[in-house]
Design a protein around this motif. Structure first.
Motif, PDB file in Angstrom:
ATOM      1  N   GLY A  15      23.650  22.106  41.430  1.00  0.00           N
ATOM      2  CA  GLY A  15      23.154  21.096  42.675  1.00  0.00           C
ATOM      3  C   GLY A  15      24.563  20.451  43.262  1.00  0.00           C
ATOM      4  O   GLY A  15      25.623  20.583  43.466  1.00  0.00           O
ATOM      5  N   THR A  65      20.389  10.532  28.455  1.00  0.00           N
ATOM      6  CA  THR A  65      19.321   9.649  27.894  1.00  0.00           C
ATOM      7  C   THR A  65      19.786   9.101  26.736  1.00  0.00           C
ATOM      8  O   THR A  65      18.927   8.095  26.317  1.00  0.00           O
ATOM      9  CB  THR A  65      18.087  10.317  27.570  1.00  0.00           C
ATOM     10  N   PRO A 185      21.330  11.082  49.629  1.00  0.00           N
ATOM     11  CA  PRO A 185      20.766  12.180  50.424  1.00  0.00           C
ATOM     12  C   PRO A 185      19.448  12.318  50.750  1.00  0.00           C
ATOM     13  O   PRO A 185      18.572  11.725  50.059  1.00  0.00           O
ATOM     14  CB  PRO A 185      21.168  13.055  49.238  1.00  0.00           C
TER      15      PRO A 185
HETATM   16  P1  NAD Z   1      19.810  19.435  39.896  1.00  0.00           P
HETATM   17  O1  NAD Z   1      18.505  19.513  38.965  1.00  0.00           O
HETATM   18  O2  NAD Z   1      20.247  20.603  40.724  1.00  0.00           O
HETATM   19  O3  NAD Z   1      21.051  18.938  38.970  1.00  0.00           O
HETATM   20  C1  NAD Z   1      20.778  18.002  38.121  1.00  0.00           C
HETATM   21  C2  NAD Z   1      22.207  17.926  37.166  1.00  0.00           C
HETATM   22  O4  NAD Z   1      21.813  17.066  35.982  1.00  0.00           O
HETATM   23  C3  NAD Z   1      22.427  19.172  36.431  1.00  0.00           C
HETATM   24  O5  NAD Z   1      23.518  19.540  36.028  1.00  0.00           O
HETATM   25  C4  NAD Z   1      21.555  18.949  35.241  1.00  0.00           C
HETATM   26  O6  NAD Z   1      22.029  19.635  33.920  1.00  0.00           O
HETATM   27  C5  NAD Z   1      21.982  17.613  34.980  1.00  0.00           C
HETATM   28  N1  NAD Z   1      21.121  16.773  33.615  1.00  0.00           N
HETATM   29  C6  NAD Z   1      19.435  16.882  33.890  1.00  0.00           C
HETATM   30  N2  NAD Z   1      19.380  16.037  32.948  1.00  0.00           N
HETATM   31  C7  NAD Z   1      20.344  15.782  32.241  1.00  0.00           C
HETATM   32  C8  NAD Z   1      20.514  15.036  31.085  1.00  0.00           C
HETATM   33  N3  NAD Z   1      19.648  14.494  30.442  1.00  0.00           N
HETATM   34  N4  NAD Z   1      21.703  14.691  30.625  1.00  0.00           N
HETATM   35  C9  NAD Z   1      22.989  15.349  31.370  1.00  0.00           C
HETATM   36  N5  NAD Z   1      22.740  15.625  32.372  1.00  0.00           N
HETATM   37  C10 NAD Z   1      21.401  16.125  32.743  1.00  0.00           C
HETATM   38  O7  NAD Z   1      19.585  18.286  40.907  1.00  0.00           O
HETATM   39  P2  NAD Z   1      20.276  17.614  42.131  1.00  0.00           P
HETATM   40  O8  NAD Z   1      19.242  17.800  43.374  1.00  0.00           O
HETATM   41  O9  NAD Z   1      21.606  18.232  42.292  1.00  0.00           O
HETATM   42  O10 NAD Z   1      20.198  15.928  41.790  1.00  0.00           O
HETATM   43  C11 NAD Z   1      21.515  15.391  41.639  1.00  0.00           C
HETATM   44  C12 NAD Z   1      21.405  14.022  42.047  1.00  0.00           C
HETATM   45  O11 NAD Z   1      21.200  13.903  43.340  1.00  0.00           O
HETATM   46  C13 NAD Z   1      20.086  13.137  41.139  1.00  0.00           C
HETATM   47  O12 NAD Z   1      20.482  12.079  41.092  1.00  0.00           O
HETATM   48  C14 NAD Z   1      19.052  13.376  42.196  1.00  0.00           C
HETATM   49  O13 NAD Z   1      18.192  12.314  42.147  1.00  0.00           O
HETATM   50  C15 NAD Z   1      20.063  13.111  43.645  1.00  0.00           C
HETATM   51  N6  NAD Z   1      19.303  13.530  45.102  1.00  0.00           N
HETATM   52  C16 NAD Z   1      18.866  14.846  45.128  1.00  0.00           C
HETATM   53  C17 NAD Z   1      18.202  15.083  46.309  1.00  0.00           C
HETATM   54  C18 NAD Z   1      17.974  16.720  46.661  1.00  0.00           C
HETATM   55  O14 NAD Z   1      17.302  16.800  47.615  1.00  0.00           O
HETATM   56  N7  NAD Z   1      18.179  17.629  45.638  1.00  0.00           N
HETATM   57  C19 NAD Z   1      18.080  14.132  47.121  1.00  0.00           C
HETATM   58  C20 NAD Z   1      18.700  12.847  46.862  1.00  0.00           C
HETATM   59  C21 NAD Z   1      18.979  12.463  45.616  1.00  0.00           C
END
Ligand code: NAD
Length: 260
Positions: A15, A65, A185
């Protein structure tokens, strides 16, 4: 150019985090990847990024965590990259449920990963950044750091919290070469959002395509997802000299979500 700088990007095995890690590596930074996933696939990704961008790429699978594992991740970064100049606190999770039914363990997990982990990482790397008088702390918040949506109480609380934390760290470092800012985002098509599209499709009996249009149409006027590489470009800018006096702000990249 970020040659000679070392960056830790949490949650960078997929992501947004992966998009940001690639952009920083493309600009010359050594990278420590973090996140969950299949060990062989992650090793292939690590080797591919190192070869493609000609930078050092390390990996630590620390669980965000767990404070002791976060400490281990920072130790790994110091050992493998020598220092930490840039931190992108990106790892994050979502849980969707009305507040009166919200499982307590899900609340705790969302707050731990989205809010407490950035505090622990920042706390560990800030002394070295201050010593060298250069550092960039970039917190990946969300439009949900500015406004709320129903059934996302823990996420909204964590993202408003990280905006407050960003401001506090920015003030504490305001006279130094360390900056702290947030990126906010709107919808980005990643596994985190795909789960919400799947749930909407199932709940309302929609095709995936119709669920996607409904999800975007409700909040994001551009009707387009932001792409991880666009957020990567913004992270690279925040690391540049041009951004050296931007402090304590949250920058929306949201297709007009917050303009409504
Ligand atoms: P995603 O699920 O694609 O990726 C999340 C990442 O965090 C992965 O690499 C996963 O392995 C890792 N992860 C999850 N739990 C974990 C843990 N306990 N320890 C270590 N790593 C862990 O999510 P994303 O959409 O890329 O989100 C990334 C960030 O962007 C987050 O903080 C999310 O809140 C934020 N965000 C996302 C969006 C969206 O639309 N996708 C919008 C706004 C904000």
């Amino acid at each position: 150019m970020l040659n000679g700088k070392a960056a830790v990007v949490t949650g960078s095995t997929s992501g947004i985090g992966l998009g940001i890690a690639k952009a920083l590596a493309a600009d010359g930074a050594d990278i420590l990847l973090n996140g969950l996933g299949d060990a062989q696939q992650i090793e292939a990704l690590r080797a591919e990024l190192a070869a493609q961008y000609g930078v050092k790429v390390a990996y630590c699978g620390a669980d965000m965590t767990k404070p002791a594992e976060i400490e281990r991740m920072i130790e790994t970064a110091f050992r493998e990259l020598g220092k930490v100049d840039i931190v992108v606190n990106n790892a994050g999770i979502q849980h969707v449920s009305p507040v009166h039914e919200f499982p307590i363990d899900r609340w705790d997990a969302v707050i731990a990963i989205n809010l407490t982990a950035p505090f622990l990482v920042t706390r560990a790397v800030l002394p070295g950044m201050l010593e060298r008088n250069w550092g960039r702390i970039i917190n990946i918040a969300s439009t949900h750091g500015w406004v709320a949506s129903v059934d996302k109480s823990a996420y909204v609380a964590s993202k408003h919290g990280i905006m407050g934390f960003t401001k506090a760290v920015a003030l504490e470092t305001a006279t130094t070469g360390v900056t702290c800012n947030a990126i906010c985002p709107g919808w980005v098509l990643t596994p985190l959002v795909q789960k919400q599209i799947d749930a909407l499709a199932e709940r309302e009996g929609l095709s995936e395509e119709d669920a996607t249009v409904e999800l975007l149409g409700e909040k994001q006027p551009s009707l387009q997802f932001t792409k991880p590489d666009q957020l990567g470009a913004l992270a690279v800018f925040l690391c540049s000299e041009g951004a050296s006096n931007m402090r304590g702000i949250g920058i929306p990249v949201d297709g007009g979500w917050l303009a409504q």
